[in-house]
Design an enzyme around this catalytic site. Sequence first.
Site, mmCIF file in Angstrom:
data_model
loop_
_atom_site.group_PDB
_atom_site.id
_atom_site.type_symbol
_atom_site.label_atom_id
_atom_site.label_comp_id
_atom_site.label_asym_id
_atom_site.label_seq_id
_atom_site.Cartn_x
_atom_site.Cartn_y
_atom_site.Cartn_z
ATOM 1 C CD GLU A 122 -1.850 -2.373 1.289
ATOM 2 O OE1 GLU A 122 -0.702 -2.695 1.695
ATOM 3 O OE2 GLU A 122 -2.716 -3.201 1.046
ATOM 4 C CG HIS A 166 -10.395 -8.235 6.222
ATOM 5 N ND1 HIS A 166 -10.155 -9.484 6.751
ATOM 6 C CD2 HIS A 166 -9.475 -8.048 5.249
ATOM 7 C CE1 HIS A 166 -9.131 -10.043 6.132
ATOM 8 N NE2 HIS A 166 -8.689 -9.185 5.210
#
Lengths: 386, 83, 324
Positions: free
Chosen positions: C60, C129
């Site tokens: 990321e 998540h």
Amino acid sequence: MPSLGSDMEAGILVEWMKQQGEKVSRGDIIAVVETDKGAIEVEVFEDGTLAELLVQPGEKVPVGTPLARITGPKDTASTERRHASAPAPTPAVPMPTVSSVQGAEAAIQPPTVTTLAEGSRATPAARLLASERGIDLALVKGTGPDGSIVRRDIEEAAPRAATVPDLEPMRRAIAAAMSRAKRDIPHYYLGHSFDVSQAVQWLDAYNAAHPPQERLLLGALTLKAVALALKDFPEFNGFYGPDGFVPASAIHIGTAIAMRGGGLAAPAIHNTDTLTLAELMERLRDLIGRVRKGGFRSSEISDPTITVSSLGDRGVDMLLPIIYPPQVAIIGFGSVAPRAWAIEDAVAVRPVLTATLAADHRASDGHRGALLLRRIGGLLDTPEDL
Amino acid sequence: MNREDLRQMILEEISAIAPETDGVAVDDSEDLREALDLDSMDIFNLVVALSQRLGFDIPDADAPRLITLGGGVDYLAGRIAPR
Amino acid sequence: MTVMSYRDAVRGAIREAMQSDPRVFLMGEDVGHYGGCYAVSKGLLEEFGPERIRDTPLSESGFTGAGIGAAMGGLRPIVEIMTCNFSLLALDQIMNNAATIRHMSGGQFNVPVVIRMATGGGRQLGAQHSHSLEGWYAHIPGIRVLAPGTVADAGGMLAPALDDPDPVLIFENALLYNDTADVDWPASVDIDHAAVRREGTDISLITYGGSLGKTLAAADQLAAEGISAEVLDLRVLRPLDEDAILATVARTRRCVIVDEGWQSGSISAEIMARIIEKGFWYLDAPLARVCSKEVPIPYAHHLEEAALPSITGIVEACRAVLGR
């Protein structure tokens, strides 16, 4: 802006009596402010120079706002703010008044919050509306969660209070002070009638011997008798505040003066106990004249330590007065009228006066109150010593 | 000084003491204290003012005679007459 | 009017942006061959080719940084981060670079990047998540934070976000992707203002993103009880539409804030603070909040359900505020 009474939250500066840069001395009248009690002259408590005028005529400002800056003789800056720390009580919640709300900007100005009974709650919206409509929160029953007062409670209380905004400011001030008194002060009442023939005879003789302008009214004698009696009864002369009762260091008797056409004010005659009867009469005469013309001074209105109310002129025998908070006592005098009066085994007709005392039971007890009334009667028996 | 002058004088002094009473109609026999809401201080001031204006002393004992307009006019007229 | 899903709306917006501006491209994990973790970009690789639909390594920080650099170099990148949970790996790039460069360069460099990411729980995907971190990002000056809660906003917010010369973060609540609605297309919306989604008079419910649907459902239930609830969809978490917040509170005088984030130090806390600062005298009841329980979002279905804001929880909070 000095606090000119426990219920005063704001005042309008009407006029500056001194110019910027002018020298002022203690006792000078430097400004006139308009309050619920009418126009009041503001005295200065310092010697110095009026360095800066901070409030313009016409402005309405909350109690405690500096009106001007006074530079002292030793160059120590001080402000009119010191006025507010005079013995006068500061309002419990000094906040400016909001007249209406228009949009978010207006709403952040806080409302005048009237007293709320201990332990009860009111929402900000309820407080704001109550302030706008002049509704006393203490008189509203809360229907919100846990008994809190919500806006709807004020809306529903409104019709009953619809007449309030129509009242004159003085009527509102009296209403606020007297409501507070009846709500907060546990009054007890005592009455005592006494033969005042000694005082009346003495007064007649005195007045016969003096030209009109030097004569006395009985009211001067009763005021002086109250003042002298209070020296030994300090629990009736002072203020009841957040820390309980605090006796006053001097005796400033507030004299209830009715306005023709309605309303009243009870400004102080300072150090009443130290004045001769002639001085007292002169002060009384001056004060009544000025009150009825609306020209009394800030210190007179802000610091009475007890009040005397006389309704004898209206021919009533007696009155049960209401204490003016934060004072703790008020003494009432009815009319002097000829009455059948028992003297030993005989009945004689004597001029009789009934004095009443309403006192704050948090500060004193009935036993002492009774002794105070008896003392006043005793002092009137020897008018030559007053 | 005739009775009407005296009447006018009393009314003027009352008006000076209690401006709010201006224009209130009072008849001669009405108690001024009731009609105009005057109190003992007002009567005191009236006695002082009339004494000064007329140049003679109104004794305290005579003050009750001033509580009606008619009584006041009678009294003052009587006091002036012997001169 | 076109019936479409939230997912279709996001995809449609990306397609139109790519068609109308050759500087626009999409990059992120699995956006190409896999068609996007939530199938948002399905079919775009075939249409636009690997130059403009770029699969990236699982880094990321790396690909977000590349997006920032591309934006500074003149392109209009759309960076997709699979979930906001993983965006923390790119937090340094977002906060220390994207948000600051315009200011630190004295205005010489803008960073017109758009970073999309999924947010929220409710899908039994576990704590790694399922969190809602948009409130955190709303803390950062220098970026704009969007939270589309409707299909129209999902489709309409991308274009103005790409037009914004500064970085824009778009948080798409993953539970919304299958929502469908009949919308005007192409959608045209602003990215400055909150929107009143339902008018009411008794209480204001302030919410955004994934909680909007629950809040509207709660308002329906309240209406059945005779309580008229207004629902304000914030839409933009930074900068907050303070006027809209104060206006709704001024109308109803009561407010419950619904936020899937944890309440401590959250966007809901900020909204409360603003109301107290500027709307205090409107209030006719204490403010209240419905937020996620302060735990890492659990995996087990019943525990997860208990941890997230629920319709029942919102209704109960409103009843408590109204004292009913």
